[in-house]
Design an enzyme around this catalytic site. Structure first.
Site, PDB file in Angstrom:
ATOM      1  N   GLU A  51     -28.619  45.705 -37.368  1.00 15.53           N
ATOM      2  CA  GLU A  51     -28.506  47.056 -37.934  1.00 15.53           C
ATOM      3  C   GLU A  51     -29.067  47.077 -39.357  1.00 15.53           C
ATOM      4  O   GLU A  51     -29.806  47.997 -39.739  1.00 15.53           O
ATOM      5  CB  GLU A  51     -27.039  47.483 -37.936  1.00 15.53           C
ATOM      6  N   ASP A  55     -32.384  49.336 -40.213  1.00 20.16           N
ATOM      7  CA  ASP A  55     -32.319  50.416 -41.193  1.00 20.16           C
ATOM      8  C   ASP A  55     -33.544  50.384 -42.102  1.00 20.16           C
ATOM      9  O   ASP A  55     -34.152  51.418 -42.400  1.00 20.16           O
ATOM     10  CB  ASP A  55     -31.033  50.273 -42.007  1.00 20.16           C
ATOM     11  N   ASP A 124     -25.232  53.112 -35.581  1.00 25.08           N
ATOM     12  CA  ASP A 124     -25.413  51.682 -35.858  1.00 25.08           C
ATOM     13  C   ASP A 124     -26.309  51.025 -34.806  1.00 25.08           C
ATOM     14  O   ASP A 124     -27.215  50.242 -35.130  1.00 25.08           O
ATOM     15  CB  ASP A 124     -24.061  50.968 -35.867  1.00 25.08           C
ATOM     16  N   GLU A 127     -30.096  51.764 -35.100  1.00 22.51           N
ATOM     17  CA  GLU A 127     -30.777  50.933 -36.090  1.00 22.51           C
ATOM     18  C   GLU A 127     -30.888  49.492 -35.612  1.00 22.51           C
ATOM     19  O   GLU A 127     -31.908  48.828 -35.855  1.00 22.51           O
ATOM     20  CB  GLU A 127     -30.032  51.016 -37.416  1.00 22.51           C
TER      21      GLU A 127
END
Length: 247
Positions: A51, A55, A124, A127
């Protein structure tokens, strides 16, 4: 095998993503919530590290798309567009469109409390999946995944490009007022599904309250409530300069 078991055949999800994993373990990890693991290594076996990576990949891929698509946009407009596109709610919507819920590996408690459809988990995992595709196929593969999911959103924004808190702050500053102050006045609900009430105060004006599932969302709602009452709202983006004109 029933794909709703969470650890079953994931070919349907790979089809939704448009990427077939050379390293299936990466996909499995991207779908694993910490509640679905036990022992000292539970955190490292969950999607949390992916994650973090995803991101950053998402931000870079969307930034590159915006830079190419809006050659006359200012840095401020590009930043507002980026913030809108990569916000948690947008990521959760993309994950829902990929139908990731049935494939998630969750603990019994998370399953029973509706974790497969919970916005925070979906955001979450979205990502994490981008991070997994990046490691499995490189940046071009990850950028292609992002492009397929985010380009329609980029070309047709679903909300004002200038968020309500920014618009309210600029409104206050233009009138010589201090920055609006946000105060949490109430919190209710269980830990996994809280509800917040936030009040915004602007010098010389009556305050306004907002409600949301996070303090940030409640603050935005309070700013929107204030602006509706005062009869103004977020500003639209500046028009692109005419052809032959300097941006």
């Amino acid at each position: 095998m029933n794909r709703h078991a969470g650890r079953a055949d994931r070919s349907g999800l790979e089809a939704s993503l448009g990427h077939r994993f050379a390293t299936p373990d990466l996909l499995g990890r991207a779908l694993t919530h910490i509640s679905g693991l036990s022992g000292a290594n539970a955190r490292s076996g969950s999607y949390q590290r992916l994650e973090f990576l995803g991101d950053r990949v998402l931000g870079l891929a969307v930034s590159a798309m915006l830079y190419a698509e809006f050659p006359h946009a200012t840095e401020g407009e590009l930043s507002r567009r980026l913030a809108d596109l990569v916000r948690r709610e947008s990521c959760a919507e993309v994950a829902a469109a990929w139908d990731v819920g049935p494939y998630l590996r969750l603990g019994p408690g998370e399953v029973q409390s509706g974790g497969r459809g919970r916005q925070a988990i979906l955001a979450d995992v979205c990502e994490a999946l981008i991070g997994a595709v990046f490691l499995d196929g490189g940046f071009e593969a990850a950028a292609g995944l992002v492009r397929r999911a985010w380009e329609p959103r980029m070309l047709s924004p679903r909300r004002a490009l200038q968020d309500s808190k920014t618009a309210l702050q600029e409104w206050a500053q233009a009138r010589g007022k201090p920055t609006p102050v946000y105060s949490e006045t109430e919190r209710s609900g269980p830990a996994h599904a809280p509800s917040f009430v936030v009040t915004v105060a602007v010098e010389g004006c009556e305050g306004a309250a907002g409600v949301g599932t996070s303090k940030r969302l409640a603050e935005q709602d309070a700013a929107e409530a204030f602006m509706r009452r005062e009869g103004f709202g977020p500003l639209p983006p500046a028009p692109a300069p005419a052809e032959g004109q300097d941006p």
